[in-house]
Design a protein around this motif. Structure first.
Motif, short mmCIF file in Angstrom:
data_model
loop_
_atom_site.label_atom_id
_atom_site.label_comp_id
_atom_site.label_asym_id
_atom_site.label_seq_id
_atom_site.Cartn_x
_atom_site.Cartn_y
_atom_site.Cartn_z
N SER A 73 40.80 45.25 33.37
CA SER A 73 40.70 45.17 31.99
C SER A 73 41.51 44.14 31.25
CB SER A 73 40.91 46.80 31.65
OG SER A 73 39.96 47.76 32.38
N ILE A 74 41.57 42.94 31.88
CA ILE A 74 42.23 42.07 31.07
C ILE A 74 41.19 41.21 30.38
CG2 ILE A 74 43.52 39.89 31.52
CD1 ILE A 74 45.50 41.35 33.44
N ASP A 75 41.37 40.69 29.31
CA ASP A 75 40.46 39.87 28.84
C ASP A 75 40.34 38.59 28.96
OD1 ASP A 75 38.92 38.48 26.72
OD2 ASP A 75 40.07 38.99 24.92
N VAL A 76 39.69 37.95 29.90
CA VAL A 76 39.84 36.56 30.50
C VAL A 76 38.69 35.86 30.53
CG1 VAL A 76 39.05 37.76 32.83
CG2 VAL A 76 40.28 35.54 32.73
N THR A 77 38.96 34.58 30.14
CA THR A 77 37.73 33.82 30.08
C THR A 77 37.91 32.47 31.06
OG1 THR A 77 37.64 33.98 27.71
CG2 THR A 77 36.61 31.94 28.61
N ALA A 78 36.85 32.29 31.74
CA ALA A 78 36.82 31.37 32.84
C ALA A 78 36.31 29.97 32.23
CB ALA A 78 35.91 31.76 33.96
N LEU A 79 37.15 28.97 32.64
CA LEU A 79 36.44 27.65 32.18
C LEU A 79 36.63 26.60 33.24
CD1 LEU A 79 37.76 25.66 28.99
CD2 LEU A 79 38.41 24.65 31.24
#
Length: 238
Positions: free
Chosen positions: A79-85
């Motif tokens: 439930s961590i707010d993560v963005t993959a780039l």
């Protein structure tokens, strides 16, 4: 396929057309392979350094050079707010197929849309810098992506052990490079070959000096079993 070797291999794996691994050629070692299934490993199969970095991740996270999204998926599951780039279009498509909610197709230097509590550069992600001369530019850009109390977590390796030692205790470094951790790679997959690209391996002392010069505190978190380490960079506050 173009030069997106990683992306093509990851999509083949997901589409069940995986038949061979990625072959790497470099200026410091003989031919080697990257097993494509390893890019899809779960937390239990990750090295200690990666596990520790994920355990330390907090707040809003940017997973830089996310690859197949294994780190992002683990954090998302917590439930961590993560963005993959990632600069690889195929990698981002693989992340989407695997269920990563937030993805960005971009190089890190071209991205400046938000700030984060945690920046991740794992699997020697700092290698994207290419050469030591580029390190300050990247650190300053990464600094701009951090919130005031944010952290940059990265792992790398000191590859001095790969060079021959002289009788006087020094090392013979091939000519043409400013720093022994600068390596040129090419990759091959299913008959296609990438262009040569530079990759950087940083010893911890060099990283620490560069970090301080560019406004970061630098802390050695843990050392691995084979000259590798995990470091945490935080902003120096006045």
């Amino acid at each position: 396929m173009g030069s997106d070797i990683f992306g093509a291999a990851m999509l083949d794996y997901l589409n069940k057309t995986y038949t061979e691994d990625i072959v790497t050629l470099s200026t410091i070692s003989e031919e080697d392979t990257i097993p494509v299934p390893y890019l899809f490993r779960d937390y239990a199969a990750m090295p200690l350094l990666e596990q520790k970095a994920l355990d330390l991740s907090k707040g809003k996270v940017l997973d830089i050079g996310c690859g197949a999204g294994s780190h992002s998926l683990y954090l998302q599951g917590k439930s961590i707010d993560v963005t993959a780039l990632d600069a690889s279009k195929g990698a981002i498509e693989a992340c989407k197929q695997r269920g990563v909610d937030k993805t960005i197709h971009s190089t890190i230097l071209e991205y400046n849309a938000a700030t984060y509590d945690t920046l991740l550069l794992l699997m020697n992600g700092i290698g994207i810098v290419g050469s030591l001369n580029n390190l300050a530019e990247y650190l300053l850009h990464l600094k701009s992506l951090l919130k005031p109390n944010g952290q940059l977590l990265l792992d790398s390796s000191d590859i001095i052990y790969m060079f021959d030692e002289d009788e006087d205790g020094g090392y013979w470094i091939p000519p043409g490079k400013d720093y022994y951790g600068e390596v040129d790679f090419t990759m091959q997959y299913k008959g296609q070959k990438s262009d040569s690209f530079p990759w950087l391996y940083l010893d911890y002392n060099t990283l620490q000096r560069a970090a301080i010069l560019n406004g970061f505190n630098c802390e050695l978190i843990v050392e691995g079993e084979h000259y590798d380490y995990l470091a945490k960079l935080t902003l120096i506050t006045q």
